[in-house]
Motif scaffolding. Structure first.
Motif, mmCIF file in Angstrom:
data_model
loop_
_atom_site.group_PDB
_atom_site.id
_atom_site.type_symbol
_atom_site.label_atom_id
_atom_site.label_comp_id
_atom_site.label_asym_id
_atom_site.label_seq_id
_atom_site.Cartn_x
_atom_site.Cartn_y
_atom_site.Cartn_z
ATOM 1 N N ALA A 142 0.814 -1.279 -0.179
ATOM 2 C CA ALA A 142 0.028 0.073 -0.104
ATOM 3 C C ALA A 142 0.873 1.237 0.084
ATOM 4 C CB ALA A 142 -0.821 -0.053 1.379
ATOM 5 N N LEU A 143 2.296 0.780 0.241
ATOM 6 C CA LEU A 143 2.969 2.184 0.394
ATOM 7 C C LEU A 143 3.479 2.687 -1.155
ATOM 8 C CD1 LEU A 143 5.513 1.228 3.160
ATOM 9 C CD2 LEU A 143 3.791 3.104 3.155
ATOM 10 N N ARG A 144 3.784 4.106 -1.293
ATOM 11 C CA ARG A 144 4.107 4.617 -2.397
ATOM 12 C C ARG A 144 5.806 4.211 -2.441
ATOM 13 N NH1 ARG A 144 1.243 8.893 -5.096
ATOM 14 N NH2 ARG A 144 -0.408 9.696 -3.717
ATOM 15 N N PRO A 145 6.408 4.253 -3.493
ATOM 16 C CA PRO A 145 8.088 4.165 -3.422
ATOM 17 C C PRO A 145 8.448 5.123 -2.361
ATOM 18 C CG PRO A 145 7.219 3.734 -5.679
ATOM 19 C CD PRO A 145 5.980 4.397 -4.739
ATOM 20 N N GLY A 146 9.192 4.812 -1.506
ATOM 21 C CA GLY A 146 10.002 5.754 -0.743
ATOM 22 C C GLY A 146 9.122 5.894 0.911
ATOM 23 N N GLY A 147 7.819 5.445 0.554
ATOM 24 C CA GLY A 147 7.034 5.337 1.902
ATOM 25 C C GLY A 147 7.409 4.399 2.932
ATOM 26 N N VAL A 148 7.044 5.020 4.243
ATOM 27 C CA VAL A 148 7.538 4.183 5.501
ATOM 28 C C VAL A 148 6.081 3.420 6.024
ATOM 29 C CG1 VAL A 148 9.265 5.827 5.902
ATOM 30 C CG2 VAL A 148 7.279 6.308 6.949
ATOM 31 N N PHE A 149 6.454 2.300 6.527
ATOM 32 C CA PHE A 149 5.775 1.789 7.644
ATOM 33 C C PHE A 149 6.117 1.857 8.837
ATOM 34 C CE2 PHE A 149 4.503 -2.144 10.041
ATOM 35 C CZ PHE A 149 3.240 -1.853 10.095
ATOM 36 N N VAL A 150 5.249 2.399 9.922
ATOM 37 C CA VAL A 150 5.961 2.292 11.280
ATOM 38 C C VAL A 150 4.864 2.011 12.234
ATOM 39 C CG1 VAL A 150 4.927 4.830 11.552
ATOM 40 C CG2 VAL A 150 6.716 3.753 13.175
ATOM 41 N N ASN A 151 5.025 1.093 13.088
ATOM 42 C CA ASN A 151 4.369 0.147 14.109
ATOM 43 C C ASN A 151 4.659 0.614 15.457
ATOM 44 O OD1 ASN A 151 2.448 -1.165 15.090
ATOM 45 N ND2 ASN A 151 3.291 -3.266 14.771
ATOM 46 N N ALA A 152 3.836 1.422 16.181
ATOM 47 C CA ALA A 152 4.344 1.583 17.699
ATOM 48 C C ALA A 152 3.436 0.705 18.333
ATOM 49 C CB ALA A 152 3.776 3.022 17.793
ATOM 50 N N GLU A 153 4.188 -0.402 19.073
ATOM 51 C CA GLU A 153 3.408 -1.714 19.402
ATOM 52 C C GLU A 153 3.765 -2.085 20.612
ATOM 53 O OE1 GLU A 153 1.229 -3.359 19.068
ATOM 54 O OE2 GLU A 153 1.238 -4.770 17.269
ATOM 55 N N GLN A 154 2.935 -2.871 21.239
ATOM 56 C CA GLN A 154 3.151 -3.666 22.494
ATOM 57 C C GLN A 154 3.701 -4.852 22.112
ATOM 58 O OE1 GLN A 154 -0.001 -4.093 25.136
ATOM 59 N NE2 GLN A 154 0.366 -6.520 25.359
ATOM 60 N N VAL A 155 4.951 -5.377 22.519
ATOM 61 C CA VAL A 155 5.757 -6.703 21.905
ATOM 62 C C VAL A 155 5.860 -7.451 23.125
ATOM 63 C CG1 VAL A 155 6.723 -5.102 20.103
ATOM 64 C CG2 VAL A 155 8.048 -5.774 22.346
ATOM 65 N N ALA A 156 6.244 -8.956 22.736
ATOM 66 C CA ALA A 156 6.437 -9.871 23.803
ATOM 67 C C ALA A 156 8.121 -9.864 23.971
ATOM 68 C CB ALA A 156 5.984 -11.372 22.945
ATOM 69 N N GLY A 157 8.326 -10.497 25.197
ATOM 70 C CA GLY A 157 9.807 -10.603 25.434
ATOM 71 C C GLY A 157 10.375 -11.673 24.657
ATOM 72 N N PRO A 158 11.580 -11.660 24.333
ATOM 73 C CA PRO A 158 12.200 -12.752 23.566
ATOM 74 C C PRO A 158 12.461 -14.255 24.126
ATOM 75 C CG PRO A 158 13.897 -11.381 24.130
ATOM 76 C CD PRO A 158 12.621 -10.707 24.699
ATOM 77 N N THR A 159 12.276 -14.098 25.631
ATOM 78 C CA THR A 159 12.083 -15.524 26.427
ATOM 79 C C THR A 159 10.894 -15.237 27.235
ATOM 80 O OG1 THR A 159 13.508 -14.762 28.016
ATOM 81 C CG2 THR A 159 14.621 -15.643 26.162
ATOM 82 N N PRO A 160 10.301 -16.476 27.910
ATOM 83 C CA PRO A 160 9.123 -16.272 28.507
ATOM 84 C C PRO A 160 9.680 -15.677 29.878
ATOM 85 C CG PRO A 160 9.335 -18.657 27.839
ATOM 86 C CD PRO A 160 10.600 -17.923 27.376
#
Length: 233
Positions: A142-160
């Motif tokens: 959906a982006l134009r060439p040179g456009g950006v996607f940015v996600n401000a997100e809640q993420v999981a830890g890399p280990t339990p």
């Protein structure tokens, strides 16, 4: 209760708790705005109206911050919760921001337009990992060439163990910012719908979707801002 119903139920009061439930609120959202701003400024400098697609836009908090920093941007807000979108539309209209709203799920096809920036805040973690990968591919397309996607997100830890630590830190920080037991319990209820993934996996999925210059631009425990750029042609 579905995820849509859970968020529609708190549409009128959702934003009031953001600064308590999102520690380092200004850094988190501010980083997302700054990452998205580069192609938007370029479009403005070229005399063109920048187009932004806000995925899982909710009450429009990220779009409001983005359009306050960059007047002249036009936004499309997509969310499955119509009451949340109604709050967003009222706020944007009050500020004279050109916008449209689309009631749709994040698993649905995206609007058939091209955007200078596709953004999202605290929404994609409601999808399972396959759903995230599919959405990232659609966002890149959906982006134009040179456009950006940015996600401000809640993420999981890399280990339990780290994931448990993320949660402990979040509770301590939110409590320190004024959240009480009732507010935390309500947040926990909404979090039953969450399927967060680690940052490194999600950055890899963005690269697999065809984005370049993929990076994590901000991270504080479970809150991270990451994204990438569609290659120019």
């Amino acid at each position: 209760m579905s995820v849509t119903a859970a968020f529609d139920a708190v549409a009128g009061s959702y934003d009031q708790a953001r600064r308590r439930l999102v520690p380092r609120f200004d850094d988190f959202y501010g980083t997302a705005v700054e990452v998205a701003a580069v192609p938007l400024r370029a479009a403005l400098a070229a005399g063109r109206t920048p187009e932004v697609l806000d995925l899982g836009a909710g009450t429009g908090l990220l779009s409001l911050l983005l359009t306050a920093a960059l007047p002249g941007v036009r936004v499309t807000l997509l969310d499955g919760a119509p009451r949340m979108l109604a709050v967003a539309a009222d706020a944007l209209a009050a500020r004279g921001v050109p916008h449209r709203t689309v009631v749709a799920d994040l698993a649905d096809p995206l609007p058939a337009d091209r955007y200078d920036a596709v953004v999202s805040a605290l929404a994609v973690h409601h999808l399972d990992d396959d759903g995230k990968r599919a959405l990232y591919r659609r966002a890149a397309e959906a982006l134009r060439p040179g456009g950006v996607f940015v996600n401000a997100e809640q993420v999981a830890g890399p280990t339990p163990a780290l994931d448990r630590r993320y949660d402990e830190v979040w509770v301590a920080q939110a409590t320190g910012l004024g959240s009480d037991d009732a507010e935390l319990a309500a947040a926990r209820e909404r979090m039953r719908h969450d399927r967060p993934a680690p940052v490194d996996a999600q950055c890899r999925w963005l690269a697999e979707a065809g984005l370049v210059d993929v990076d994590c631009f901000f991270k504080a425990w479970r809150f991270a801002v990451f994204g990438g750029t569609r290659p120019p042609t």
